[in-house]
Design a protein around this motif. Structure first.
Motif, short mmCIF file in Angstrom:
data_model
loop_
_atom_site.label_atom_id
_atom_site.label_comp_id
_atom_site.label_asym_id
_atom_site.label_seq_id
_atom_site.Cartn_x
_atom_site.Cartn_y
_atom_site.Cartn_z
N THR A 60 0.85 -1.19 0.00
CA THR A 60 0.00 0.00 0.00
C THR A 60 0.88 1.23 0.00
O THR A 60 1.71 1.42 0.89
N VAL A 61 0.71 2.08 -1.02
CA VAL A 61 1.56 3.27 -1.16
C VAL A 61 0.75 4.57 -1.18
O VAL A 61 1.32 5.65 -1.29
N GLY A 91 5.08 11.44 -7.77
CA GLY A 91 5.43 11.66 -9.17
C GLY A 91 5.14 10.50 -10.08
O GLY A 91 5.54 10.50 -11.25
N LYS A 92 4.42 9.49 -9.60
CA LYS A 92 4.13 8.31 -10.42
C LYS A 92 2.66 8.26 -10.87
O LYS A 92 2.18 7.23 -11.32
N LYS A 93 1.94 9.37 -10.70
CA LYS A 93 0.53 9.49 -11.10
C LYS A 93 -0.40 8.58 -10.30
O LYS A 93 -1.51 8.27 -10.72
N ASN A 122 1.67 23.31 -0.90
CA ASN A 122 1.51 21.95 -1.40
C ASN A 122 1.17 21.99 -2.90
O ASN A 122 0.05 21.70 -3.32
N LYS A 123 2.16 22.35 -3.68
CA LYS A 123 1.98 22.55 -5.13
C LYS A 123 1.49 21.29 -5.84
O LYS A 123 0.66 21.35 -6.75
N ALA A 124 1.99 20.12 -5.44
CA ALA A 124 1.60 18.87 -6.10
C ALA A 124 0.11 18.59 -5.90
O ALA A 124 -0.58 18.19 -6.85
#
Length: 164
Positions: A60-61, A91-93, A122-124
């Protein structure tokens, strides 16, 4: 080969999702909360539908879940989004996969408005939400303190395009 799988978030995932949540707390840019809740607190504070974990090769990530914004019946179709990805997997969508699944499921369950309150730093997360048609409603200036410093959040919302 990396295998990605999304499945419903259940109590059996609590250790993993709380580990990820704790890492989010430590960034000081994901939540005002300072401690990980108990499973009972977490479970009671989130809707029972539209909650998922994402796994890479059975680990679980990340996770996503919705909280009601009010207990008043006229707001029953409005929910707040929480989405967390383990920092080793940014960064892995993965958040996009979770968001897509959650939006579809939330609409099946009568949710017409999703909202999020995000720290400007929190730009992402801001980019993720904008990619899914969330619009900025406004900035909530000095909405709460963290470490004795006032913090702002940006309030975003997404209205369903479906007839609910």
């Amino acid at each position: 080969m990396i295998i990605t799988k999304i499945e419903p978030l259940e109590e059996k995932h609590k250790k993993e999702i709380f580990e990820i949540y704790k890492l989010g707390i430590e960034t000081k840019n994901a939540t005002f909360n300072t401690k990980v809740p108990t499973w009972e607190e977490w479970n009671n504070g989130h809707l029972k539908h539209s909650r998922f974990v994402i796994k890479l090769n059975d680990k679980t990530v990340g996770w996503i879940a919705l909280s009601p914004v009010s207990n008043r019946c006229n707001y029953s179709g409005v929910a707040e989004v929480s989405v967390y990805i383990h920092p080793d997997f940014n960064g892995k969508k993965l958040a996009s996969q979770l968001m897509r699944k959650m939006i579809s499921e939330s609409e099946k369950n009568g949710i017409w408005t999703l909202q999020s309150s995000i720290f400007p730093e929190n730009k992402a997360s801001l980019k993720l939400h904008k990619n899914f048609d969330f619009r900025i409603v406004g900035t909530r200036e000095k909405i709460s303190k963290m470490d004795d410093k006032w913090r702002d959040t940006i309030l975003l919302e997404r209205r369903t395009k479906k007839n609910i």
